[in-house]
Motif scaffolding. Sequence first.
Motif, PDB file in Angstrom:
ATOM      1  N   ARG A 104       0.815  -1.172  -0.065  1.00 49.46           N
ATOM      2  CA  ARG A 104       0.120  -0.015  -0.105  1.00 49.46           C
ATOM      3  C   ARG A 104       1.030   1.142   0.025  1.00 49.46           C
ATOM      4  O   ARG A 104       0.449   2.500  -0.604  1.00 49.46           O
ATOM      5  CB  ARG A 104      -1.075  -0.061   1.170  1.00 49.46           C
ATOM      6  CG  ARG A 104      -1.968   0.766   1.047  1.00 49.46           C
ATOM      7  CD  ARG A 104      -3.049   0.675   2.259  1.00 49.46           C
ATOM      8  NE  ARG A 104      -3.586  -0.654   2.376  1.00 49.46           N
ATOM      9  CZ  ARG A 104      -4.345  -1.074   3.267  1.00 49.46           C
ATOM     10  NH1 ARG A 104      -4.510  -0.223   4.464  1.00 49.46           N
ATOM     11  NH2 ARG A 104      -4.563  -2.235   3.295  1.00 49.46           N
ATOM     12  N   PRO A 105       2.008   1.297   0.647  1.00 52.81           N
ATOM     13  CA  PRO A 105       2.743   2.609   0.756  1.00 52.81           C
ATOM     14  C   PRO A 105       3.464   2.627  -0.684  1.00 52.81           C
ATOM     15  O   PRO A 105       4.149   3.563  -0.882  1.00 52.81           O
ATOM     16  CB  PRO A 105       3.606   2.309   1.895  1.00 52.81           C
ATOM     17  CG  PRO A 105       3.264   1.418   2.580  1.00 52.81           C
ATOM     18  CD  PRO A 105       2.291   0.284   1.892  1.00 52.81           C
ATOM     19  N   PRO A 163       3.965   2.352   7.610  1.00 49.27           N
ATOM     20  CA  PRO A 163       2.701   2.338   7.913  1.00 49.27           C
ATOM     21  C   PRO A 163       2.036   3.722   8.578  1.00 49.27           C
ATOM     22  O   PRO A 163       1.126   4.184   8.825  1.00 49.27           O
ATOM     23  CB  PRO A 163       2.434   1.212   9.041  1.00 49.27           C
ATOM     24  CG  PRO A 163       3.596   0.278   8.745  1.00 49.27           C
ATOM     25  CD  PRO A 163       4.691   1.101   8.150  1.00 49.27           C
ATOM     26  N   ARG A 164       3.105   4.640   8.908  1.00 47.09           N
ATOM     27  CA  ARG A 164       2.920   5.576   9.800  1.00 47.09           C
ATOM     28  C   ARG A 164       2.407   6.775   8.685  1.00 47.09           C
ATOM     29  O   ARG A 164       2.778   6.970   7.487  1.00 47.09           O
ATOM     30  CB  ARG A 164       4.354   6.287  10.195  1.00 47.09           C
ATOM     31  CG  ARG A 164       4.645   5.548  11.613  1.00 47.09           C
ATOM     32  CD  ARG A 164       5.801   6.028  12.196  1.00 47.09           C
ATOM     33  NE  ARG A 164       5.625   7.195  12.679  1.00 47.09           N
ATOM     34  CZ  ARG A 164       5.266   7.527  14.011  1.00 47.09           C
ATOM     35  NH1 ARG A 164       5.306   6.468  14.797  1.00 47.09           N
ATOM     36  NH2 ARG A 164       5.089   8.724  14.361  1.00 47.09           N
ATOM     37  N   PRO A 165       1.481   7.596   9.148  1.00 51.04           N
ATOM     38  CA  PRO A 165       0.795   8.777   8.135  1.00 51.04           C
ATOM     39  C   PRO A 165       1.628   9.485   7.626  1.00 51.04           C
ATOM     40  O   PRO A 165       1.569  10.138   6.435  1.00 51.04           O
ATOM     41  CB  PRO A 165      -0.191   9.210   8.741  1.00 51.04           C
ATOM     42  CG  PRO A 165       0.147   9.035  10.352  1.00 51.04           C
ATOM     43  CD  PRO A 165       0.876   7.715  10.561  1.00 51.04           C
ATOM     44  N   ASP A 166       2.900   9.684   8.316  1.00 49.21           N
ATOM     45  CA  ASP A 166       3.972  10.896   7.762  1.00 49.21           C
ATOM     46  C   ASP A 166       5.048  10.210   6.684  1.00 49.21           C
ATOM     47  O   ASP A 166       5.922  10.623   6.488  1.00 49.21           O
ATOM     48  CB  ASP A 166       4.750  11.579   8.846  1.00 49.21           C
ATOM     49  CG  ASP A 166       5.204  10.546   9.997  1.00 49.21           C
ATOM     50  OD1 ASP A 166       4.830   9.439   9.963  1.00 49.21           O
ATOM     51  OD2 ASP A 166       6.183  11.181  10.746  1.00 49.21           O
ATOM     52  N   GLY A 173       4.711   8.958   3.615  1.00 49.80           N
ATOM     53  CA  GLY A 173       4.374   9.296   2.191  1.00 49.80           C
ATOM     54  C   GLY A 173       5.423  10.289   1.460  1.00 49.80           C
ATOM     55  O   GLY A 173       6.018   9.725   0.436  1.00 49.80           O
ATOM     56  N   ARG A 197       8.734   8.257   0.513  1.00 50.47           N
ATOM     57  CA  ARG A 197       8.589   6.951  -0.247  1.00 50.47           C
ATOM     58  C   ARG A 197       9.744   6.860  -1.452  1.00 50.47           C
ATOM     59  O   ARG A 197      10.462   5.771  -1.420  1.00 50.47           O
ATOM     60  CB  ARG A 197       7.166   6.874  -1.030  1.00 50.47           C
ATOM     61  CG  ARG A 197       7.084   5.588  -1.530  1.00 50.47           C
ATOM     62  CD  ARG A 197       7.426   5.988  -3.187  1.00 50.47           C
ATOM     63  NE  ARG A 197       6.840   4.579  -4.071  1.00 50.47           N
ATOM     64  CZ  ARG A 197       6.981   4.584  -5.161  1.00 50.47           C
ATOM     65  NH1 ARG A 197       7.407   5.686  -5.985  1.00 50.47           N
ATOM     66  NH2 ARG A 197       6.577   3.505  -5.895  1.00 50.47           N
TER      67      ARG A 197
END
Length: 220
Positions: free
Chosen positions: A24-25, A198-201, A203, A206
């Motif tokens: 997913r990331p 998995p952390r929201p920060d 992105g 990447r």
Amino acid sequence: MVGLVLLVHGGLWDGTDAELFWYRPGIVAGLEGAGLKVVAPDRARRPVDWAQDVVSFGGLLSSGVLGAEPVTVVGASNGCTVAALLAVEFPEAVGRLLLAWPATGGDPEVSARARVGLLERGASGVVADGLLAGETLRGVTDAHLVSLGEYRGPWRPGLPVGVLPSVPENPSHQRKTVDALLRLMPSAIELPGCPEPPRPDFGPHRDRLVATLAAFAGGG
């Protein structure tokens, strides 16, 4: 020849899987776009010990399913335990080892907090204590870590190891664990850190992470 990367996701009795951690990331897609072949199986959801994952992933390494050439194994968070044990148990199959966001072991406060979480999620006390036991990494002795970087003759001068920290550090992934790994394995190199996927920060990090993983797998 296309390089092969075996990704071992993090998590421990918390529902984390390869989809959440790697797919997913966009990490798997990024590595494949860089020309690497990627295998990212799910770990056991509720392992009773570390051997359960080592046997499962080790079967891929020893069966020839992944090919004859040594692979790059990337462990993430608690998956670093599995990755390190694979390198110990299957030295001929693991050509490079990357320990990313290593989960902090051997810390009474961290272990006590993790134990509460494991019990709340249904683990028995015996299982929780077994999974959390260890030194710098859970489930791994420091002597095993030292052995990974030792000179083994002209045919293998020592396993190339990379350590990638959590940046910023957090209570479960502390800087002191990275420093300890680098002391235990002096030939290991530190790679640019970032938050765990998995952390929201995560992105914005990447692309740089993918580049770092690809370069390490390629011998850079």
